[in-house]
Design an enzyme around this catalytic site. Structure first.
Site, PDB file in Angstrom:
ATOM      1  N   CYS A   5      20.703  69.225  23.209  1.00 29.46           N
ATOM      2  CA  CYS A   5      20.365  69.112  21.789  1.00 29.46           C
ATOM      3  C   CYS A   5      19.756  67.746  21.470  1.00 29.46           C
ATOM      4  O   CYS A   5      18.913  67.632  20.582  1.00 29.46           O
ATOM      5  CB  CYS A   5      21.609  69.315  20.930  1.00 29.46           C
ATOM      6  N   HIS A  24      21.845  78.739  18.976  1.00 33.01           N
ATOM      7  CA  HIS A  24      20.574  78.395  19.619  1.00 33.01           C
ATOM      8  C   HIS A  24      20.628  78.816  21.084  1.00 33.01           C
ATOM      9  O   HIS A  24      21.701  78.815  21.706  1.00 33.01           O
ATOM     10  CB  HIS A  24      20.322  76.881  19.565  1.00 33.01           C
TER      11      HIS A  24
END
Length: 283
Positions: free
Chosen positions: A273, A179
């Site tokens: 996150c 990511h």
């Protein structure tokens, strides 16, 4: 020699999800090792670490909203993947892996239930795979969007159409940095930190030209997810192990705020996150 800048913090709204059901029971990125003794999760410790992260945000003056965890969705703690909230509108998520697909509906339900009270005026569900702030980061008036492992390029076009903002497309090449928020941190409206080897040569050049004053992170720090950090413009909440990155931040006038999220790192997660910013003020 560069002068140390003076940075100002701004109060933020964050959405988080407790790791009540957090575990590593499948592997969808290189950090996850469900059959390895070192990858075994201590859920009680994970909850304690997450709670300290939440408390840290509140001590810094930020407003926290919490979505209820759901049994059977161990990665729901990673709220950043629940969508992108900008200008009082929500660009929802569509996950690549079947293990996480149901999370999108739960976050969408939360936005529908609580959105009007927060000032959210509209919700859009993308047609392409788009994993929220994991791959989509806001830097001032610009949107940085990554592809390569999760979010699809088509989602970048949907982003541009929906928000009416410039979208800078980047491509990731190292599966450890699956990511964008593992390879790049937004520090303020003009400043980012990133790890060049995580990107294609073309994306590196694009970042170099767009952010010539960026902080270039070191390998030792990114290997403890040091760039998975959350900044309010002054304070930067980052993994406690990323000591070199903390020193770089201090030299540039930011204030590092270390936290221990070692249990959540077993699934490839850090402070960012776990944190979805609710930007509900209209542009």
């Amino acid at each position: 020699m560069r002068e140390t800048a003076v940075h100002e913090a701004t109060r933020r709204r964050y959405l988080m999800c407790p790791p009540t059901y957090f575990d590593v029971v499948y592997a969808i990125n290189p950090w996850m090792r469900p059959n390895d003794e070192e990858g075994r999760v201590d859920t009680e410790r994970a909850v304690a670490q997450w709670t300290e992260l939440k408390d840290t945000y509140e001590r810094l003056g930020h407003e926290i909203h919490v979505v209820d965890p759901v049994p059977g969705l161990p990665d729901m703690v990673f709220a950043a993947n629940g969508g992108v909230v900008l200008d009082g509108r929500v660009f929802g998520s569509r996950f690549r892996y079947v293990e996480r697909l149901p999370e999108a509906a739960h976050y969408l339900s939360w936005f529908k239930t609580h959105g009007s009270r927060l000032g959210i005026a509209d919700i859009y569900v993308p047609l392409a795979v788009a994993e929220g702030e994991g791959d989509i980061l806001i830097v001032g008036d610009r949107i940085l969007a990554a592809t390569g492992f999760r979010t699809e390029p088509e989602a970048h076009r949907e982003l541009a159409d929906y928000f009416g903002r410039e979208v800078l497309s980047l491509e990731l090449v190292d599966p450890r940095f699956y990511h964008l928020d593992t390879a790049l941190a937004v520090l303020d409206d003009e400043t980012v930190a990133y790890y060049p080897p995580a990107f294609t040569p073309e994306s590196r050049e694009l970042l170099r030209m767009t952010y010539p004053d960026a902080i270039i992170a070191h390998e030792a720090d990114v290997m403890v997810l040091g760039l998975n950090a959350v900044s309010d413009g002054k304070h930067v909440v980052l993994p406690v192990e990323a000591k070199g990155f903390a020193e770089q931040l201090s030299r540039r006038g930011f204030e590092p705020v270390p936290v221990d999220l070692s249990e959540l790192r077993k699934a490839g997660g850090g402070p960012k996150c776990c944190t979805l910013e609710l930007r509900v003020e209209s542009a």
